[in-house]
Write an enzyme that holds these catalytic residues in place. Structure first.
Site, mmCIF file in Angstrom:
data_model
loop_
_atom_site.group_PDB
_atom_site.id
_atom_site.type_symbol
_atom_site.label_atom_id
_atom_site.label_comp_id
_atom_site.label_asym_id
_atom_site.label_seq_id
_atom_site.Cartn_x
_atom_site.Cartn_y
_atom_site.Cartn_z
ATOM 1 N N ARG A 29 39.176 50.232 47.673
ATOM 2 C CA ARG A 29 40.646 50.344 47.758
ATOM 3 C C ARG A 29 40.935 51.615 48.530
ATOM 4 O O ARG A 29 40.355 52.667 48.248
ATOM 5 C CB ARG A 29 41.273 50.420 46.368
ATOM 6 C CG ARG A 29 42.746 50.806 46.424
ATOM 7 C CD ARG A 29 43.447 50.657 45.103
ATOM 8 N NE ARG A 29 43.686 49.253 44.802
ATOM 9 C CZ ARG A 29 44.477 48.845 43.801
ATOM 10 N NH1 ARG A 29 45.088 49.724 43.037
ATOM 11 N NH2 ARG A 29 44.653 47.561 43.576
ATOM 12 N N ARG B 283 44.116 47.621 36.693
ATOM 13 C CA ARG B 283 43.677 46.228 36.618
ATOM 14 C C ARG B 283 42.546 45.898 37.593
ATOM 15 O O ARG B 283 41.509 45.344 37.207
ATOM 16 C CB ARG B 283 44.863 45.267 36.936
ATOM 17 C CG ARG B 283 45.818 45.051 35.812
ATOM 18 C CD ARG B 283 47.229 44.904 36.347
ATOM 19 N NE ARG B 283 47.649 46.196 36.847
ATOM 20 C CZ ARG B 283 48.248 47.110 36.081
ATOM 21 N NH1 ARG B 283 48.572 46.802 34.860
ATOM 22 N NH2 ARG B 283 48.557 48.307 36.540
ATOM 23 N N THR B 284 42.728 46.217 38.873
ATOM 24 C CA THR B 284 41.768 45.786 39.892
ATOM 25 C C THR B 284 40.404 46.437 39.665
ATOM 26 O O THR B 284 39.368 45.763 39.651
ATOM 27 C CB THR B 284 42.304 46.141 41.298
ATOM 28 O OG1 THR B 284 43.652 45.692 41.380
ATOM 29 C CG2 THR B 284 41.484 45.499 42.381
ATOM 30 N N HIS C 179 45.782 42.437 49.764
ATOM 31 C CA HIS C 179 45.158 42.548 48.434
ATOM 32 C C HIS C 179 44.669 41.127 48.098
ATOM 33 O O HIS C 179 45.238 40.434 47.256
ATOM 34 C CB HIS C 179 46.200 43.054 47.429
ATOM 35 C CG HIS C 179 45.639 43.545 46.136
ATOM 36 N ND1 HIS C 179 44.342 43.286 45.733
ATOM 37 C CD2 HIS C 179 46.197 44.280 45.135
ATOM 38 C CE1 HIS C 179 44.149 43.858 44.539
ATOM 39 N NE2 HIS C 179 45.259 44.462 44.165
ATOM 40 N N LYS D 70 35.661 67.073 49.738
ATOM 41 C CA LYS D 70 35.136 68.214 50.526
ATOM 42 C C LYS D 70 35.307 67.978 52.015
ATOM 43 O O LYS D 70 34.768 68.715 52.835
ATOM 44 C CB LYS D 70 33.651 68.415 50.213
ATOM 45 C CG LYS D 70 33.345 68.687 48.758
ATOM 46 C CD LYS D 70 31.834 68.792 48.577
ATOM 47 C CE LYS D 70 31.433 68.648 47.132
ATOM 48 N NZ LYS D 70 30.009 68.315 46.985
#
Ligand code: CP
Length: 307
Positions: free
Chosen positions: A108, A58-59, A136, A86
């Site tokens: 995020r 969703r986000t 959030h 890496k």
């Protein structure tokens, strides 16, 4: 009007007036997504990087759709396909992204505080799309928008938040947001999933689901965040569903205009019964629709005019 703030990192940093301003702007922009041609030129020439170190449906999608509907150029990076795989650090990644002169970075990250660190390192606006168990903010804003749209106000409402509060950044941002806007927040869930001292955020702890949802205007159900739990904090999913899962049986006697919300992803039959998730009180998919409008508002207010 452009936001005075450079970044959107948490709800604590936003004043009541600023939250109202974001919700009002999102309400105005929502209509764009219903047009046959869902695009306005507002952010033409702006570059937005979406940087997701954790899975998201969703986000991530709604931030990307929001940016595209405002005509910004977008780039997406995930941890598994970037040089983080890496061994590159977040600081080095930030410096390299900054060298490409983006206007905004949406991040995020599994570590609480990662967006705050990034915001100190780059000139671009940083939007926190979820950091560990911390915050959030865009989820809390879309939840507040959905409730205000349905109820016409936030002040004076009773919001019950049920489930894994300890591991939930959504719960933390929503508690702070709804309390700031004058609502009463009551929490319920297994005692092992309610953090000690959560009352300092302004919420009341009820523990028993029936007690918390009685007289509630909004019931917000949370997923068990297994990916953040260090140890088993309940005996079995079956037992959790019996004691804390929101079923039609538990809803007997709730307000007839109650709203049932869930930030997603839902685990059907665990924290919420399928017939409740899809029942007449549910606004779960309307939350998702409003997610696009809120994220359009954040981009518009951060990047749209002269600061
Ligand atoms: N609500 C929410 O953050 O969902 P995603 O993890 O799918 O983005």
């Amino acid at each position: 009007m452009r936001l005075a703030e450079k970044d959107i990192l948490d709800i604590e940093s936003l004043s009541v007036e600023r939250i109202k301003n974001i919700l009002d702007t999102a309400e105005g922009l929502k209509e764009i997504s219903t047009r046959p041609i869902k695009k306005v030129p507002t952010l033409r020439g702006k570059t937005i990087i979406h940087f997701f170190y954790e899975p998201s449906t969703r986000t991530r999608t709604s931030f990307e759709i929001a940016a595209k509907r405002l005509s910004a150029d977008t780039v997406s990076i995930s941890a598994s396909t970037s040089s983080i795989a890496k061994g590159e650090t977040l600081v080095d990644t930030a410096k390299n992204l900054e060298a490409m002169n983006p206007d905004a970075i949406v991040i995020r990250h599994r570590a609480a505080g990662a967006p705050h660190m990034l915001a100190r390192l780059v000139r671009a606006s940083v939007i926190n799309a979820g950091d560990g168990m911390h915050a959030h903010p865009s989820q809390a804003l879309l939840d507040m928008m959905t409730v205000r749209e349905k109820k016409g106000r936030l002040a004076g409402l009773k919001i019950a938040i049920i489930g894994d509060i300890t591991h939930s950044r959504v719960a933390r941002s929503n508690i702070v947001g709804f309390v700031k806007m004058g609502a009463e927040v009551i929490l319920a869930g297994p005692p092992t999933m309610i953090p000690m001292g959560v009352e300092t955020l302004g919420a009341r702890v009820g523990y028993h689901v029936q007690e918390a949802i009685k007289d509630a205007d909004v019931i917000m159900v949370l997923r068990i965040q297994k990916e953040r739990q260090q140890a088993l904090v309940f005996p079995s999913e079956r037992e959790y569903a019996q004691c804390y899962g929101l079923t039609e049986e538990k809803l007997a006697g709730v307000k007839e205009d109650v709203l049932i919300m869930h930030p997603g992803p839902i685990n059907r039959g665990v924290e919420i019964a399928p017939e409740v998730a899809e029942g007449p009180y549910s606004v779960i998919l309307e939350q998702v629709t409003n997610g696009v409008a809120i994220r359009m508002a954040l981009f518009y207010l951060l990047l749209g005019g002269a600061r």
